[in-house]
Enzyme design. Structure first.
Site, PDB file in Angstrom:
ATOM      1  N   GLY A 189       0.818  -1.208   0.000  1.00 53.06           N
ATOM      2  CA  GLY A 189       0.000   0.000   0.000  1.00 53.06           C
ATOM      3  C   GLY A 189       0.853   1.259   0.000  1.00 53.06           C
ATOM      4  N   SER A 242      -3.906  -3.087  -0.378  1.00 52.39           N
ATOM      5  CA  SER A 242      -2.753  -3.837   0.119  1.00 52.39           C
ATOM      6  C   SER A 242      -3.190  -5.263   0.434  1.00 52.39           C
ATOM      7  CB  SER A 242      -2.218  -3.154   1.373  1.00 52.39           C
ATOM      8  OG  SER A 242      -1.196  -3.930   1.954  1.00 52.39           O
ATOM      9  N   ALA A 243      -2.332  -6.239   0.098  1.00 52.80           N
ATOM     10  CA  ALA A 243      -2.720  -7.648   0.261  1.00 52.80           C
ATOM     11  C   ALA A 243      -2.827  -8.081   1.721  1.00 52.80           C
ATOM     12  CB  ALA A 243      -1.706  -8.543  -0.463  1.00 52.80           C
ATOM     13  N   HIS A 244      -1.900  -7.598   2.555  1.00 50.86           N
ATOM     14  CA  HIS A 244      -1.817  -8.226   3.889  1.00 50.86           C
ATOM     15  C   HIS A 244      -2.916  -7.801   4.849  1.00 50.86           C
ATOM     16  CE1 HIS A 244       0.349  -5.082   6.458  1.00 50.86           C
ATOM     17  NE2 HIS A 244       0.493  -4.561   5.259  1.00 50.86           N
ATOM     18  N   CYS A 260       2.878   1.022  15.339  1.00 48.67           N
ATOM     19  CA  CYS A 260       4.037   1.911  15.267  1.00 48.67           C
ATOM     20  C   CYS A 260       5.219   1.145  14.699  1.00 48.67           C
ATOM     21  CB  CYS A 260       4.337   2.464  16.644  1.00 48.67           C
ATOM     22  SG  CYS A 260       3.894   1.340  17.947  1.00 48.67           S
TER      23      CYS A 260
HETATM   24  N1  PLP Z   1      -2.801   2.813   4.341  1.00 45.95           N
HETATM   25  C1  PLP Z   1      -3.402   2.431   5.487  1.00 45.95           C
HETATM   26  C2  PLP Z   1      -4.697   3.076   5.887  1.00 45.95           C
HETATM   27  C3  PLP Z   1      -2.815   1.454   6.300  1.00 45.95           C
HETATM   28  O1  PLP Z   1      -3.401   1.111   7.432  1.00 45.95           O
HETATM   29  C4  PLP Z   1      -1.583   0.880   5.891  1.00 45.95           C
HETATM   30  C5  PLP Z   1      -0.891  -0.114   6.728  1.00 45.95           C
HETATM   31  O2  PLP Z   1      -0.958  -0.085   7.944  1.00 45.95           O
HETATM   32  C6  PLP Z   1      -1.006   1.309   4.682  1.00 45.95           C
HETATM   33  C7  PLP Z   1      -1.656   2.264   3.939  1.00 45.95           C
HETATM   34  C8  PLP Z   1       0.302   0.760   4.196  1.00 45.95           C
HETATM   35  O3  PLP Z   1       0.152  -0.465   3.526  1.00 45.95           O
HETATM   36  P1  PLP Z   1       1.414  -1.442   3.407  1.00 45.95           P
HETATM   37  O4  PLP Z   1       1.666  -1.997   4.763  1.00 45.95           O
HETATM   38  O5  PLP Z   1       0.970  -2.493   2.424  1.00 45.95           O
HETATM   39  O6  PLP Z   1       2.549  -0.639   2.878  1.00 45.95           O
END
Ligand code: PLP
Length: 390
Positions: free
Chosen positions: A71, A201-203, A329
């Site tokens: 993401g 985002s996949a995870h 965090c």
């Molecule tokens: N956007 C939001 C709202 C998220 O909660 C997160 C991850 O915690 C991300 C973006 C980032 O995604 P990634 O962990 O795949 O980089």
């Protein structure tokens, strides 16, 4: 009860069985998706199948999906001046004050080209403020890229994305939506939302960590200038041999999440409601943030006056319960929540914010375990406070 209760699904979700199976098959499959021989074509087929599955989760066309390392990279790619359309320069980025760090960092915009957009005390974005800033930008002869999350990772508040899209488009500007915490929890349709660009985002949906996607609504928008250059992969939008196994897992997770959306949503909402009722039974003075706002079904952010999040977190962890303090965090230390600060929450209360987030595989016994551990934690803290007072 011997197992741990994992209640931090907003940080990362366990891998779905379908995703694990798809990853294993892909890892056993030889081939670079860019190769023209049979092996290469096999790997490409696997990847294109996953692209269809991810596109389907958000109502997009597969050709409009660019796979990234997650993401964060997808949003970094999206947040590019003059992108995604080159017809009139976009030199200003507007982001809500509750965005994830990956958006708040502003991508490739300079710090002085970023305008923060306020939110109300309930965590929803202030549409009037956005409209004002957009018309001011228009009066200066410019357009903006607006970035707004579909659902907040700390409070779970769902943003009025469609209404925002209408305001943004009326001002000739463009909208990027971070749907990382919304996908798989509420129905997402890029056309319905009228988002120009969307991050997933996949995870967070039961796929592997380290893979995500930037998705555009239609081909009238060109993808932003690539962040990673040096090859023609992803139609020139993201160079480097693709993470085929990760992408296959992402696709399988997206398909499962899409198929079971309604049942999983109802399951999560029932557990969340049970958790909040139980919590208020134990701690009647608990404040559940944004409780009256529209929220994703899996997230509860709360604080009890006088209870520090860090202390509670450690006590709960020792008792077998994994929760989080506000945002996950990355540095391992507990920092004050910028989301609660933006909502005008008192800093002392915000210092106690604990996030409990459930998922499709959470059981009632996990909620019971949390409530039992919370009761113990509160009793111990109360005893400590009484001893200090005596
Ligand atoms: N956007 C939001 C709202 C998220 O909660 C997160 C991850 O915690 C991300 C973006 C980032 O995604 P990634 O962990 O795949 O980089």
């Amino acid at each position: 009860m011997s197992e741990r209760a994992y209640l931090d699904w907003n940080a990362t979700a366990p891998l779905r069985a379908e995703a694990r199976a798809a990853i294993l098959v892909a890892m056993e499959t030889l081939g670079n998706p860019s190769s023209v021989h049979r092996e290469g074509r096999g790997a490409r087929r696997m990847m294109e199948f996953a692209r269809e599955q991810v596109a389907a989760l958000v109502g997009a066309e597969p050709r409009n999906v660019v796979f990234t390392s997650g993401g964060t990279e997808a949003s970094m790619l999206a947040l590019t001046p003059s992108a995604p359309s080159a017809d009139a320069p976009i030199e200003r980025l507007m982001v809500s004050t509750i965005e994830h760090a990956s958006v708040r960092a502003g991508g490739r915009f300079a710090a002085n080209a970023i305008t923060p957009i306020r939110v109300f005390g309930n965590g929803a974005v202030d549409l009037d403020h956005l409209a004002e800033e957009l018309s001011a930008e228009r009066a200066r002869g410019g357009r903006a890229l607006v970035s707004l999350m579909a659902a907040n990772n700390e409070t779970g508040v769902i943003q009025p994305v469609r209404a925002v899209a209408e305001i943004v488009h009326a001002a000739g500007s463009l909208l990027h939506v971070d749907a990382v915490q919304a996908a798989g929890r509420i129905a997402i349709d890029i056309n319905e939302m009228q988002a120009d660009l969307l991050t997933v985002s996949a995870h967070k949906i039961g796929g592997p960590q380290g893979v995500g996607a930037l998705i555009r609504r239609d081909e009238s928008l060109s993808f932003p200038e690539p962040l990673i250059k040096g090859g023609g992969q992803e139609r020139g939008s993201r160079a480097g041999t693709e993470n085929v196994a990760g992408i296959a897992g992402f696709g399988a997770a997206a398909a499962a999440a899409g198929q079971r959306l309604e049942a999983e949503r109802a399951h999560m909402a029932a557990l969340r409601d049970r958790l909040e009722a139980g919590l208020l039974g134990i701690s009647p003075d608990a404040v559940i943030f944004s409780r009256a706002a529209e929220r994703v079904p899996n997230t509860t952010l709360f604080a009890v006056p006088g209870v520090k999040a860090e202390t509670a977190l450690i006590a709960l962890d020792l008792d077998g319960v994994a929760v989080s303090s506000g945002a996950a965090c990355s540095s391992g230390k507990v920092a004050p929540s910028h989301v609660l600060a933006a909502m005008g929450v008192d800093a002392a209360l915000a210092a106690g914010a604990i996030r409990v987030s459930v998922g499709y595989a959470t059981h009632e016994s996990d909620i019971a375990r949390f409530l039992q551990a919370w009761r113990k934690c509160i009793a111990a803290l109360g005893k400590g406070r009484r001893e200090i007072a005596a």
